[in-house]
Design a protein around this motif. Structure first.
Motif, PDB file in Angstrom:
ATOM      1  N   GLY A 145       0.793  -1.225   0.000  1.00 21.29           N
ATOM      2  CA  GLY A 145       0.000   0.000   0.000  1.00 21.29           C
ATOM      3  C   GLY A 145       0.820   1.266   0.000  1.00 21.29           C
ATOM      4  O   GLY A 145       0.484   2.234  -0.668  1.00 21.29           O
ATOM      5  N   GLU A 146       1.928   1.254   0.727  1.00 20.90           N
ATOM      6  CA  GLU A 146       2.773   2.438   0.818  1.00 20.90           C
ATOM      7  C   GLU A 146       3.391   2.775  -0.536  1.00 20.90           C
ATOM      8  O   GLU A 146       3.699   3.923  -0.816  1.00 20.90           O
ATOM      9  CB  GLU A 146       3.904   2.197   1.829  1.00 20.90           C
ATOM     10  CG  GLU A 146       3.460   2.175   3.262  1.00 20.90           C
ATOM     11  CD  GLU A 146       3.152   3.576   3.747  1.00 20.90           C
ATOM     12  OE1 GLU A 146       2.067   3.777   4.317  1.00 20.90           O
ATOM     13  OE2 GLU A 146       3.997   4.468   3.555  1.00 20.90           O
ATOM     14  N   LEU A 147       3.591   1.752  -1.356  1.00 21.46           N
ATOM     15  CA  LEU A 147       4.301   1.950  -2.613  1.00 21.46           C
ATOM     16  C   LEU A 147       3.351   2.251  -3.767  1.00 21.46           C
ATOM     17  O   LEU A 147       3.705   2.978  -4.683  1.00 21.46           O
ATOM     18  CB  LEU A 147       5.120   0.707  -2.978  1.00 21.46           C
ATOM     19  CG  LEU A 147       6.102   0.149  -1.959  1.00 21.46           C
ATOM     20  CD1 LEU A 147       6.829  -1.044  -2.558  1.00 21.46           C
ATOM     21  CD2 LEU A 147       7.086   1.203  -1.530  1.00 21.46           C
ATOM     22  N   ARG A 148       2.167   1.632  -3.719  1.00 24.12           N
ATOM     23  CA  ARG A 148       1.280   1.585  -4.890  1.00 24.12           C
ATOM     24  C   ARG A 148       2.072   1.100  -6.099  1.00 24.12           C
ATOM     25  O   ARG A 148       1.909   1.607  -7.218  1.00 24.12           O
ATOM     26  CB  ARG A 148       0.621   2.933  -5.163  1.00 24.12           C
ATOM     27  CG  ARG A 148      -0.321   3.359  -4.050  1.00 24.12           C
ATOM     28  CD  ARG A 148      -1.287   4.406  -4.523  1.00 24.12           C
ATOM     29  NE  ARG A 148      -1.928   5.089  -3.420  1.00 24.12           N
ATOM     30  CZ  ARG A 148      -2.797   6.079  -3.555  1.00 24.12           C
ATOM     31  NH1 ARG A 148      -3.148   6.485  -4.776  1.00 24.12           N
ATOM     32  NH2 ARG A 148      -3.324   6.661  -2.503  1.00 24.12           N
ATOM     33  N   GLY A 149       2.910   0.143  -5.834  1.00 23.20           N
ATOM     34  CA  GLY A 149       3.714  -0.502  -6.873  1.00 23.20           C
ATOM     35  C   GLY A 149       4.065  -1.885  -6.383  1.00 23.20           C
ATOM     36  O   GLY A 149       3.470  -2.366  -5.415  1.00 23.20           O
TER      37      GLY A 149
END
Lengths: 107, 119
Positions: B101-105
């Motif tokens: 979630g923190e990355l959205r990657g």
């Protein structure tokens, strides 16, 4: 869908050069932009997340910048192991989309 | 360490279906999204969708609705993607990847599964 326009599609540079790849989003994606490196026959490897954050273990010669719709990936002091295709990816809204890729070759 | 182990290559006939698996280890399976990404030979990357094993919610790229079906088995920490009514356009490498979630990657990827559709 958000279109990610990546340029150039291919790039030839010399060892030790600094190169820049750009990614333009068709609408505002804030900082939700990731960069990946993919070598032939290998899986994509995360380099940069949230536009400018270096992923763990990635050499510091890689850097990212930008926000909104314009982003860049810079590789300084190009090394032989940097030969790969590079992709940007937006995580602002679904469907998440990728740029078309930039194939980097060494002169 | 986080690992995503995918099933082996598949050769399938046009019109058939295939199910690919992605076995997760090294983390709590029910706490992270599993995404699926398609890569045709010599082509770029396409996001197919995700499943959240914690509640088996799913989200699909509209382009893949009716083509891909995502499921997950908490007991074996394995995510699955079924592809139906296969055509030559479905011949590709399919990756699973963990969503952070923190990355959205995607920091973690499976090794990819090659699906070849041929008579």
């Amino acid at each position: 869908d958000i279109q990610m326009n990546q340029s150039p599609s291919s790039l030839s540079a010399s060892l030790g050069d600094t190169i820049t790849i750009t990614c333009h989003a068709s609408q505002n994606i804030n900082v939700w932009l990731s960069w990946y490196q993919q070598k032939p026959g290998n899986i994509p490897k995360l380099l940069i997340y949230k536009a400018s954050n270096l992923h763990t273990g990635v050499p510091s010669r890689f850097s990212g910048s930008g926000s909104g719709t314009g982003f860049t990936l810079t590789i300084s002091s190009l090394q032989p192991e940097d030969i790969a295709t590079y992709y940007c990816q937006q995580g602002q809204s679904y469907p998440w989309t990728f740029g078309g890729g930039t194939k980097l070759e060494i002169k | 360490q986080v690992q995503l182990q995918q099933s082996g290559p598949e050769l399938v006939k046009p019109g058939a279906s295939v199910r690919i698996s992605c076995k997760a280890s090294g983390y709590t399976f029910t706490s992270y999204y599993i995404h699926w990404v398609k890569q045709r030979p010599g082509q770029g990357l396409e996001w197919i969708g995700w499943i959240y094993p914690g509640n088996v919610n799913t989200k699909y790229n509209e382009k893949f609705k009716g083509k891909a079906t995502l499921t997950a088995d908490k007991s074996s920490s394995t995510a699955y993607m079924q592809l139906s009514s296969l055509t030559s356009e479905d011949s590709a490498v399919y990756f699973c990847a963990r969503g952070d979630g923190e990355l959205r990657g995607f920091a973690y990827w499976g090794q990819g599964t090659l699906v070849t559709v041929s008579a």
